[in-house]
Motif scaffolding. Structure first.
Motif, mmCIF file in Angstrom:
data_model
loop_
_atom_site.group_PDB
_atom_site.id
_atom_site.type_symbol
_atom_site.label_atom_id
_atom_site.label_comp_id
_atom_site.label_asym_id
_atom_site.label_seq_id
_atom_site.Cartn_x
_atom_site.Cartn_y
_atom_site.Cartn_z
ATOM 1 N N SER A 57 -5.754 -1.184 -9.898
ATOM 2 C CA SER A 57 -6.803 -1.516 -8.703
ATOM 3 C C SER A 57 -6.393 -2.896 -8.653
ATOM 4 O O SER A 57 -6.033 -3.691 -9.282
ATOM 5 C CB SER A 57 -8.187 -1.057 -9.142
ATOM 6 O OG SER A 57 -8.565 -2.034 -10.320
ATOM 7 N N ASN A 58 -6.845 -3.292 -7.447
ATOM 8 C CA ASN A 58 -6.729 -4.873 -6.935
ATOM 9 C C ASN A 58 -7.755 -5.600 -7.549
ATOM 10 O O ASN A 58 -8.771 -5.224 -7.848
ATOM 11 C CB ASN A 58 -6.883 -4.938 -5.418
ATOM 12 C CG ASN A 58 -6.493 -6.320 -5.055
ATOM 13 O OD1 ASN A 58 -5.949 -7.115 -5.339
ATOM 14 N ND2 ASN A 58 -7.318 -6.417 -4.035
ATOM 15 N N THR A 96 -8.005 -1.367 2.880
ATOM 16 C CA THR A 96 -9.532 -1.142 1.964
ATOM 17 C C THR A 96 -9.017 -0.300 0.824
ATOM 18 O O THR A 96 -9.799 -0.215 -0.100
ATOM 19 C CB THR A 96 -10.368 -0.581 2.863
ATOM 20 O OG1 THR A 96 -10.074 0.582 3.410
ATOM 21 C CG2 THR A 96 -10.546 -1.381 4.147
ATOM 22 N N GLN A 97 -8.003 0.392 0.921
ATOM 23 C CA GLN A 97 -7.674 1.393 -0.137
ATOM 24 C C GLN A 97 -6.555 0.873 -1.019
ATOM 25 O O GLN A 97 -5.805 1.632 -1.780
ATOM 26 C CB GLN A 97 -7.225 2.683 0.327
ATOM 27 C CG GLN A 97 -8.125 3.503 1.209
ATOM 28 C CD GLN A 97 -9.480 3.817 0.222
ATOM 29 O OE1 GLN A 97 -9.316 4.374 -0.738
ATOM 30 N NE2 GLN A 97 -10.601 3.301 0.881
ATOM 31 N N ASP A 120 -3.724 0.954 4.853
ATOM 32 C CA ASP A 120 -5.052 0.761 4.812
ATOM 33 C C ASP A 120 -5.452 -0.207 3.830
ATOM 34 O O ASP A 120 -5.420 0.132 2.495
ATOM 35 C CB ASP A 120 -6.011 2.060 4.625
ATOM 36 C CG ASP A 120 -7.399 1.889 4.791
ATOM 37 O OD1 ASP A 120 -7.839 0.798 4.882
ATOM 38 O OD2 ASP A 120 -8.117 2.994 4.592
ATOM 39 N N ARG A 145 -3.994 -0.563 -3.769
ATOM 40 C CA ARG A 145 -3.715 -0.487 -5.025
ATOM 41 C C ARG A 145 -2.445 -1.064 -5.523
ATOM 42 O O ARG A 145 -1.449 -0.747 -4.820
ATOM 43 C CB ARG A 145 -3.722 1.068 -5.644
ATOM 44 C CG ARG A 145 -5.326 1.573 -5.543
ATOM 45 C CD ARG A 145 -6.219 1.133 -6.358
ATOM 46 N NE ARG A 145 -7.751 1.783 -6.274
ATOM 47 C CZ ARG A 145 -8.422 1.539 -5.496
ATOM 48 N NH1 ARG A 145 -8.338 0.404 -4.515
ATOM 49 N NH2 ARG A 145 -9.631 2.078 -5.410
#
Length: 410
Positions: free
Chosen positions: A409-410, A285-286, A283, A288
């Protein structure tokens, strides 16, 4: 002439310039652990290349001598033709490298970084065994091995500069050549960008054969691979897809599937394996980034270890004819060992301490057994002294650093 070897100082100069831009623009495109991992994979690739390129080159030479249809002259326009034709062959090699399981297993290491900077360009495969097949048409047409090696080296050198986020789109140039923008697409794992832009120098092939995708402002590239590596071990980076394919092959019930899995499209798994051993879905959107918290000492120590591996690697590449095959294998083995150990240091793995002491012991044995030029003996001796003292003085710090594994985090 080893063109790539002469280009190495310019590679590092450009990396330094990009680091200065990083500081000036306050960007976060570099992380020490990721960059060292990329650079170490690059050294490992060059080292294994010294040993494993002998057979493919021999096959090319035999094909050239026995099957060449024409006698190609050394005129400038034939060199240009060879350069363009090489890139055409590279396009198909690269495309199959993404679209076939066994070829992706070799190529995946280049895409395993979750950053995108000039060190990523050096993160090359050390386990590519079949790429030579795609260049055999050049031997059959009559392009001699020296011409192949030279244009191939120039092709690889060109690809270095496009691994940057600091250069925007370049207008008309985007239509003909590979650029930082359209190559950023190639390294992204966003659904719209996957398996796009395979060209090495010319993006024309992608436009002709339907694999082109423009970089979109609405879709910021997310770099890396869907099945994230989550490791700084360069050996694991080179073999982890092979390992997964091997497991799936073992678990497959049908003999046909045990064979087909290696040559099917990337990601294909037998139905029974997919059902009994499902892999987790990604996913984005999650997403990392994988990271491990490092102390300043740990970063400094790791940089020194990388410098030592580069030194040993350059000694081999610059004097390869002076080494016997057995000695070449031993040096490559040492670089492989040192690369794994350096990766464990970056992961704060306690095992790294013991591996590092063994590494220094191996260097000491080499200094005693072999008569080396004085400057090499001094370089290795001083390296052992400095690193040994640093390892003793900061042992607890290297093991524990500043904490456990984290994900940025991205």
């Amino acid at each position: 002439m080893n063109v790539i070897l002469y280009a190495v100082p310019f590679f590092f100069l450009l990396i330094l310039i990009e680091l200065l831009l990083e500081k000036n623009k306050s960007t976060d495109y570099y992380r020490v652990n990721d960059s060292i991992n990329s650079l170490t994979a690059g050294v490992l690739s060059r080292m294994t290349g010294v040993v494993k390129q002998l057979l493919p080159l021999t096959i090319y030479v035999v094909a050239y001598e026995q099957l060449a249809m024409f006698q190609i002259s050394s005129s400038w326009w034939m060199w240009v033709t060879a350069f363009v034709l090489y890139d055409f062959c590279y396009y198909w090699k690269h495309r199959f490298g993404h679209e076939t399981n066994i070829l992706w297993a070799a190529h995946v290491v280049h895409h395993s970084s979750e950053e995108y900077n000039l060190t990523t360009a050096l993160r090359q495969s050390g386990s590519s065994f079949f790429s030579w097949i795609f260049y055999l048409p050049m031997a059959i047409l009559g392009f001699d091995p020296i011409m192949l090696i030279t244009v191939g080296s120039l092709n690889l050198i060109y690809q270095f500069w496009v691994h940057t986020r600091h250069i925007p789109k370049l207008g008309w140039y985007e239509w003909v050549f590979v650029t930082p923008s359209n190559h950023r697409v190639h390294h992204a794992q966003n659904q719209i960008y996957i398996d796009r832009n395979y060209g090495g120098v010319f993006i024309l092939w992608d436009r002709l054969f339907g694999s082109f995708q423009e970089e979109l402002d609405s879709d910021k590239p997310i770099y890396g691979i869907r099945k994230a590596l989550k490791s700084w071990n360069p050996l694991w980076a080179n073999v982890h897809v092979y390992a997964q394919l091997g497991k799936d092959c073992w678990h497959a019930n049908r003999w046909q599937d045990k064979l087909l899995i290696w040559f099917k499209r990337t990601g294909w798994r037998p139905a029974d394996v997919e059902q009994n051993y499902p892999l987790s879905k990604v996913d984005l959107t999650q997403f990392r980034k994988f990271d491990v918290s490092l102390s300043l000492t740990n970063k400094f120590y790791s940089l020194i270890q990388y410098s030592l591996l580069v030194f040993v690697g350059l000694l081999l590449m610059m004097n390869v004819s002076a080494f016997t095959l057995a000695e070449q294998v031993l040096v490559v083995g040492f670089v492989l060992y040192g690369s794994i150990s350096a990766g464990l240091v970056l992961e704060n793995n306690p095992l790294a301490i013991n591996l590092e002491w063994i590494k220094y012991s191996l260097i000491m044995v080499t200094l005693v057994v072999y008569t080396l030029p004085v400057w090499i003996e001094w370089t290795l001796g001083v390296s052992i002294l400095i690193n040994g003292l640093l390892l003793l003085f900061r042992k607890a710090d290297i093991i524990n650093a500043t904490g456990p594994m984290v994900e940025a985090s991205n």
